[in-house]
Design a protein around this motif. Sequence first.
Motif, PDB file in Angstrom:
ATOM      1  N   ALA A 259       0.840  -1.199   0.000  1.00 17.68           N
ATOM      2  CA  ALA A 259       0.000   0.000   0.000  1.00 17.68           C
ATOM      3  C   ALA A 259       0.875   1.249   0.000  1.00 17.68           C
ATOM      4  O   ALA A 259       1.952   1.265   0.605  1.00 17.68           O
ATOM      5  N   MET A 260       0.412   2.303  -0.690  1.00 21.53           N
ATOM      6  CA  MET A 260       1.179   3.548  -0.794  1.00 21.53           C
ATOM      7  C   MET A 260       0.235   4.737  -0.713  1.00 21.53           C
ATOM      8  O   MET A 260      -0.734   4.816  -1.474  1.00 21.53           O
ATOM      9  N   VAL A 379       2.610  18.782   9.442  1.00 23.02           N
ATOM     10  CA  VAL A 379       3.426  17.567   9.359  1.00 23.02           C
ATOM     11  C   VAL A 379       3.042  16.773   8.104  1.00 23.02           C
ATOM     12  O   VAL A 379       1.875  16.759   7.688  1.00 23.02           O
ATOM     13  N   ARG A 380       4.052  16.132   7.492  1.00 23.25           N
ATOM     14  CA  ARG A 380       3.775  15.370   6.265  1.00 23.25           C
ATOM     15  C   ARG A 380       4.097  13.894   6.514  1.00 23.25           C
ATOM     16  O   ARG A 380       5.219  13.556   6.893  1.00 23.25           O
ATOM     17  N   LEU A 381       3.101  13.040   6.294  1.00 25.27           N
ATOM     18  CA  LEU A 381       3.279  11.614   6.588  1.00 25.27           C
ATOM     19  C   LEU A 381       3.556  10.836   5.308  1.00 25.27           C
ATOM     20  O   LEU A 381       2.772  10.899   4.364  1.00 25.27           O
ATOM     21  N   VAL A 382       4.669  10.119   5.306  1.00 21.08           N
ATOM     22  CA  VAL A 382       4.996   9.271   4.160  1.00 21.08           C
ATOM     23  C   VAL A 382       4.659   7.847   4.593  1.00 21.08           C
ATOM     24  O   VAL A 382       5.469   7.142   5.170  1.00 21.08           O
ATOM     25  N   ASN A 383       3.410   7.476   4.349  1.00 22.95           N
ATOM     26  CA  ASN A 383       2.919   6.196   4.852  1.00 22.95           C
ATOM     27  C   ASN A 383       2.820   5.197   3.693  1.00 22.95           C
ATOM     28  O   ASN A 383       2.134   5.430   2.703  1.00 22.95           O
ATOM     29  N   PHE A 384       3.525   4.094   3.823  1.00 24.64           N
ATOM     30  CA  PHE A 384       3.481   3.047   2.788  1.00 24.64           C
ATOM     31  C   PHE A 384       3.949   1.754   3.432  1.00 24.64           C
ATOM     32  O   PHE A 384       4.469   1.771   4.545  1.00 24.64           O
ATOM     33  N   GLY A 385       3.795   0.641   2.743  1.00 25.66           N
ATOM     34  CA  GLY A 385       4.372  -0.574   3.323  1.00 25.66           C
ATOM     35  C   GLY A 385       3.718  -1.848   2.867  1.00 25.66           C
ATOM     36  O   GLY A 385       2.895  -1.875   1.943  1.00 25.66           O
ATOM     37  N   HIS A 386       4.136  -2.898   3.562  1.00 26.95           N
ATOM     38  CA  HIS A 386       3.736  -4.255   3.188  1.00 26.95           C
ATOM     39  C   HIS A 386       2.421  -4.554   3.914  1.00 26.95           C
ATOM     40  O   HIS A 386       2.390  -5.303   4.897  1.00 26.95           O
ATOM     41  N   ASN A 395       6.410   6.964   8.076  1.00 30.20           N
ATOM     42  CA  ASN A 395       7.516   7.915   8.209  1.00 30.20           C
ATOM     43  C   ASN A 395       7.006   9.351   8.273  1.00 30.20           C
ATOM     44  O   ASN A 395       5.961   9.681   7.722  1.00 30.20           O
ATOM     45  N   VAL A 396       7.793  10.182   8.944  1.00 31.61           N
ATOM     46  CA  VAL A 396       7.347  11.555   9.200  1.00 31.61           C
ATOM     47  C   VAL A 396       8.360  12.522   8.596  1.00 31.61           C
ATOM     48  O   VAL A 396       9.543  12.518   8.953  1.00 31.61           O
TER      49      VAL A 396
END
Length: 485
Positions: A259-260, A379-386, A395-396
Amino acid sequence: MTDWNDLLPTLRATVGARQVLTHEDPAADLSAYEQDWRRRHRGRALAVVRPGSTAEVAAVVRACAAAGVAIVPQGGNTGLVVGSVPDASGTQVLLSLQRMNRVRALDAANLTLTVDAGCILQVAQQAAAAAGLLLPLSLASEGSCTIGGNLASNAGGTQVLRYGNARDLCLGLELVTPQGEIWDGLIGLRKDNTGYDLRDLYIGSEGTLGIITGATLKLQPQPAAKLTAWAALPSIEAAVELLGMAQRQLGAGLTGFEAMSRFALSLVDKHYPQLRVPLWQDHPWCVLLENSDSESEAHARERFEALLEAALAQGCVSDAIIAESLGQAHNLWQIRESISLAQSEEGLNIKHDISLPVSAIAAFCTETDALLAAEIPGVRLVNFGHLGDGNLHYNVQAPEGGDPAAFLRGQESRINHLVFDSVRRFGGSISAEHGIGSLKAETLPQYKHPVALALMRRIKAALDPQNLMNPGRVLANPTPKQETP
Ligand code: FAD
Ligand code: ZN
């Protein structure tokens, strides 16, 4: 006991003078061994030692143990938790497994591959593929990480939901104990109930209990076809719903589910426009799915189309494409694997490699996103993963226009606690696949069950009483207290 000053000559006599690099030698360049992959930590080694065989590793360990000198094992040095570089003291020996890079044996009937610990993951994958088999461990760092590092950190990657993590792919280990003994445990057995599982104890021990020098890995038959799809979704709840549908409809065929978030993809679009990220602008989330089929490509496509049509009808998918060629599939995976790099291009950031029960992911994101937004405006959230195995890289990134270095100095500890406290409330883990290293060693005691932590300290003290194997990693303070569990 060897004198401290005798150590370097002993090491040179053991592995050859050219394989012992020190700062005293002006021609030697130690920098690549002393800096971590994210370039946030630089240490200083007493020496970098590059043994060429298991016997040499054992002799190096014995010499260091006699001199009371600590050892930091290093494979590809791609770890993300500062576990594979020396501290700044200039007193630790960095033991590089790089020269031990052979594929030792492939047993096609037993579906096993035996390699040296310093064998690059991609080389091991290629050896399996050359025999028509699959080594199903896949990481963006596979071109430089090593099997020893993968096992020492129990690496995960993109196929865990189907094949498990590095631990699940390992049948046997060869290793050198902190006292310099060699244990040849390179068995290719799927069943072996003969007492404590020492293999599983060493997997994930991050170099703190000894040195892995070889491994026997489990292989799989190659699927007849692999197809990749890219779906745009209205929400993280929809992503969890799609995962359930994909598991039900594709069964064991589902070998990837990544997911990204829109912001994570916007960074790839900004820094690598040539990758042409599809469908990201108008949708909060995208998911990359992989379907491995044992019959044929036509069969795989039919099942993928049926899944995506049902998901579109149900509303959990808003739009979707299925890759038409291997090139297109490769490009979609490259987008996913470029998120970390795009994030680094954007500037310093705070990484969290967390896992949660899949059922808790949506509520975790809603609650934690809101908490962070309230604490740090912009704040900017870099949310992704398995997502398929509940693992998020949450990640922030600093607010736009701010000074990222000042942001990190001022906020990192507060943000970590906010995120980790939330992870705990939702029953998750503060390290899903990257390990603890030194980066999280101080934090671990706050989130690990105290009895589990006490047992870990006792194991460390029993196996490495001198505390010479990668000290300060995993356990910041390895001394067992007088606890009564
Ligand atoms: P190193 O970084 O050299 O070492 C890692 C740890 O293992 C250290 O504590 C070290 O002391 C110890 N160690 C290394 N070799 C040995 C040995 N032979 N015996 C005992 N201890 C040893 N990780 C994931 O799990 N999933 C991912 O998807 C993933 N993606 C990544 C993507 C990128 C771009 C990068 C840079 C990293 C990624 N990682 C990922 C992290 C990293 O690649 C993995 O943890 C990898 O398994 C580390 O292997 P290495 O050989 O580089 O180990
Ligand atoms: Zn990952």
